[in-house]
Design an enzyme around this catalytic site. Structure first.
Site, PDB file in Angstrom:
ATOM      1  CG  HIS A 149      -2.359  -1.079   1.142  1.00  0.00           C
ATOM      2  ND1 HIS A 149      -1.991  -2.395   1.338  1.00  0.00           N
ATOM      3  CD2 HIS A 149      -3.313  -1.204   0.316  1.00  0.00           C
ATOM      4  CE1 HIS A 149      -3.443  -3.109   1.178  1.00  0.00           C
ATOM      5  NE2 HIS A 149      -3.832  -2.223   0.395  1.00  0.00           N
ATOM      6  CB  CYS A 190     -10.168  -1.987  -8.701  1.00  0.00           C
ATOM      7  SG  CYS A 190     -10.364  -3.139  -7.071  1.00  0.00           S
ATOM      8  CD  GLU A 198      -9.421  -7.630  -1.964  1.00  0.00           C
ATOM      9  OE1 GLU A 198      -8.658  -7.148  -1.670  1.00  0.00           O
ATOM     10  OE2 GLU A 198      -9.751  -7.081  -0.958  1.00  0.00           O
ATOM     11  CG  ASP A 237      -4.748  -7.822  -0.789  1.00  0.00           C
ATOM     12  OD1 ASP A 237      -3.502  -8.122   0.028  1.00  0.00           O
ATOM     13  OD2 ASP A 237      -5.904  -7.355  -0.580  1.00  0.00           O
TER      14      ASP A 237
HETATM   15  C1  PEP Z   1      -6.361  -5.082  -4.192  1.00  0.00           C
HETATM   16  O1  PEP Z   1      -6.046  -6.237  -3.741  1.00  0.00           O
HETATM   17  O2  PEP Z   1      -6.107  -5.617  -5.952  1.00  0.00           O
HETATM   18  C2  PEP Z   1      -6.639  -3.798  -4.032  1.00  0.00           C
HETATM   19  C3  PEP Z   1      -7.173  -3.270  -4.960  1.00  0.00           C
HETATM   20  O3  PEP Z   1      -7.224  -3.806  -2.527  1.00  0.00           O
HETATM   21  P1  PEP Z   1      -5.737  -3.395  -2.060  1.00  0.00           P
HETATM   22  O4  PEP Z   1      -4.171  -2.968  -2.796  1.00  0.00           O
HETATM   23  O5  PEP Z   1      -6.332  -1.768  -0.802  1.00  0.00           O
HETATM   24  O6  PEP Z   1      -5.225  -4.411  -1.104  1.00  0.00           O
HETATM   25 MG    MG Z   2      -6.496  -6.024  -1.404  1.00  0.00          MG
END
Ligand code: PEP
Ligand code: MG
Length: 575
Positions: free
Chosen positions: A195, A507, A436, A460
């Site tokens: 993140h 996403c 995910e 994830d």
């Molecule tokens: C992901 O896991 O791809 C996602 C979009 O959520 P995050 O990156 O916030 O875990």
């Molecule tokens: Mg995620």
């Protein structure tokens, strides 16, 4: 002498500027060299801060009200013990003298090392004392900030010429950089989809992670080049390298300008298949970027960032204002808001990750379901904001049918609470789930049957499929979106959703990687959500693609199991 280091590129572009060494931004600690003649004074300053905090804690102890819980006294005792321990009262003095640095920096270096040690502790009770150590250090730091100390010489240039050099930063630290205009940012640790890296990407400045020893090797104020596309930094470059990178920087800027012309162009392939390109955001202020890059909606609002860097949590009204603002500023375009994905690497102030493996622990919807009051407050805020535009609710990290049922139960309860008070909301609000976790991908029909739409979180999904901690730089070279298992899972989800007529988006960071755009379109994906800064380049790729030509190639890629062959096929697909 010039020095070149390699890391993992996170966000493209070239920055040329001066190094500014930083530690966790929450403590806003800067580093500077203290001349030998002033070291004794710096040591006295540190000792004085210790004395002040000791007196503060003692004073608090005398003021405990008679009816206060017993733990309060124990808590103050513990903080005094931590303060008096040599690891905090003596070790920073050694660092000040050995490294000739300011007291704040020495304290922060020592804190980082202590926190690393805490992370290795197996015992849950002891590991949780990490938060107490942080609180004591914060007290000391506050006192030090208030004391006059050695003033470093004027730094070269302003913020826009600064390259932040950090050992490690949390996502909460990096989000604070949104209020600044630094030229670039690099860290020793981190993986490409941590993140921290994701937020770095949204800052839209060149950045690199996993440089391993950069912070040790780079000195304050040194001239540096950061090539965020190649993942290379050059410290103290020679004039020739400097001239070459200035030219490349100029070319990069020209490319960005050219892309801006695509802002209002409809995203459709050469054979007229329309593709929905939406944006990911972390804070309501990001909407300006979303509009500037022509996104047709917000595909992922990571609301947990509203909860970070603060001592109190945002209440229902504050959240409602934030969600309504986003919905209003998107002027009727769809806005998908994810309920908070806290836990693991995104912790609220004062709490520390629990469980021996936080990524597999109480995170996202799992945390929400154990904190019903906090979850219901967010759900009510979301429902209230849904009255002002096209808002959809997205649930992170769903794994099983009982979890979905419990979540939908909470949403029904939040709706009823609003109905009872005659507060308007969109009665037909859509509720979607993130796919995910591999279990969710394999049991996709459960999710198709129970939810209105789905969104693939590849960051994830890859982490859990390949068993690679996305925040760990020591295994980040193994993180591979092209692993056949990942490709087959992603293709399987898309195919199943398309067959069932269930809206499906993606996403994760794969959506913004232009090398993967054709591959994903070939799988049948028609909706992608990414950082606003990636959107126009992806749109350009969509405009250059004829789906009919790529689908057979993509089919063959799904059957390939040799990584080299797969990469060669991808190159051909993108040719
Ligand atoms: C992901 O896991 O791809 C996602 C979009 O959520 P995050 O990156 O916030 O875990
Ligand atoms: Mg995620």
């Amino acid at each position: 002498m010039s020095l070149t280091l390699h890391g993992i590129p996170v966000s493209g572009g070239i920055a040329i500027g001066h190094a500014h060494l930083v530690s966790h931004a929450r403590l806003e600690v800067a580093h500077y060299v203290v001349p030998q003649a002033q070291i004794a004074e710096e040591l006295t300053r540190f000792d004085a801060a210790l004395t002040t905090v000791r007196a503060e804690l003692e004073e608090l102890r005398t003021q405990i009200p008679a009816n206060a819980p017993q733990e309060f006294d124990a808590f103050l005792n513990l903080h005094l013990m931590i303060l008096n321990d040599t690891t905090l009262s003596k070790a920073p003095r050694v660092i000040i003298a050995a490294e000739q640095c300011n007291a704040e920096w020495a304290l922060k270096v020592q804190l980082d090392s202590l926190l690393d040690q805490f992370d290795q502790i197996e015992d849950g009770y002891l590991r949780e004392r990490k938060a107490d150590v942080i609180q004591v250090v914060e007290r000391l730091m506050k006192v030090l900030f208030g004391q006059p100390g050695y003033t470093p010489p004027e730094r070269a240039g302003d913020e826009q010429n600064l390259i932040l050099v950090a050992h490690d930063l949390s996502p909460a630290d990096v989000i604070q950089f949104k209020q600044h205009q630094f030229a670039s940012f690099i860290t020793d640790l981190g993986g490409t989809t941590s993140h921290t890296a994701i937020v770095a990407r949204s800052l839209n400045i060149p950045s690199i992670v996993a440089l391993h020893h950069a912070r040790q090797l780079i000195r304050e104020n040194e001239l540096m080049i950061v090539d965020g596309t190649q993942g290379v930094i050059i410290v103290d470059p020679d004039p020739q390298a400097l001239a070459e990178y200035k030219l490349r920087q100029h070319q990069w800027e020209l490319e960005r300008q050219k892309l801006k012309r695509l802002r209002d162009t409809r995203a459709a392939t050469l054979d007229e298949i329309e593709i929905e390109l939406q944006a990911n955001i972390e804070l309501p202020d990001d909407i300006a970027d979303v509009r500037e890059n022509g996104a047709t909606g917000v595909g992922l609002f990571r609301t947990e960032f509203l909860f970070l860097n603060r001592d109190n949590l945002p209440d229902e009204d504050e959240q409602f204002e934030a969600y309504r603002r986003v919905v209003r500023e998107m002027e009727g375009l769809p806005v998908t808001i994810r309920t908070y994905d806290l836990g693991a690497d995104k912790q609220i102030n004062g709490s520390v990750s629990t469980g021996t493996n936080p990524a597999l622990g109480l995170r996202a919807i799992r945390l929400s379901l154990t904190e019903p009051q906090m979850f219901l407050a967010q759900l009510r805020a979301l429902l209230r904001a849904s009255h002002y535009g096209k808002l959809k609710i997205l649930i992170p990290m769903l794994m099983s049918a009982p979890e979905i049922a419990q979540t939908l139960g909470h949403i029904a309860q939040a709706k009823q609470m609003l109905k009872d008070k005659f507060i308007p909301f969109d009665q037909k609000i859509q509720v979607g789930g993130m796919i995910e976790i591999p279990a969710a991908a394999l049991a996709i029909n459960t999710f198709i049957n129970k939810l209105d739409f789905l969104s693939i979180g590849t960051n994830d999904l890859i982490q859990y499929t390949l068993a690679i901690d996305r925040t760990d730089d020591t295994v980040s070279h193994l993180y591979d979106p092209l692993h056949p298992a990942v490709l087959n899972l992603v293709a399987h989800i898309i195919k199943a959703c398309n067959k069932a007529g269930k809206p499906i988006a993606l996403c994760g960071e794969m959506a913004g990687d232009v090398q993967l755009t054709r591959l994903l379109l070939g799988f049948g994906l028609r909706q992608l959500s990414m950082h606003p800064a990636r959107l126009l380049e992806v749109k350009q790729q969509v405009l250059r693609t004829r789906l009919r030509d790529i689908v057979p190639q993509v089919g063959k890629m799904l059957r390939a199991d040799d990584p080299d062959k797969l990469r060669a096929m991808l190159a051909r697909l993108n040719a």
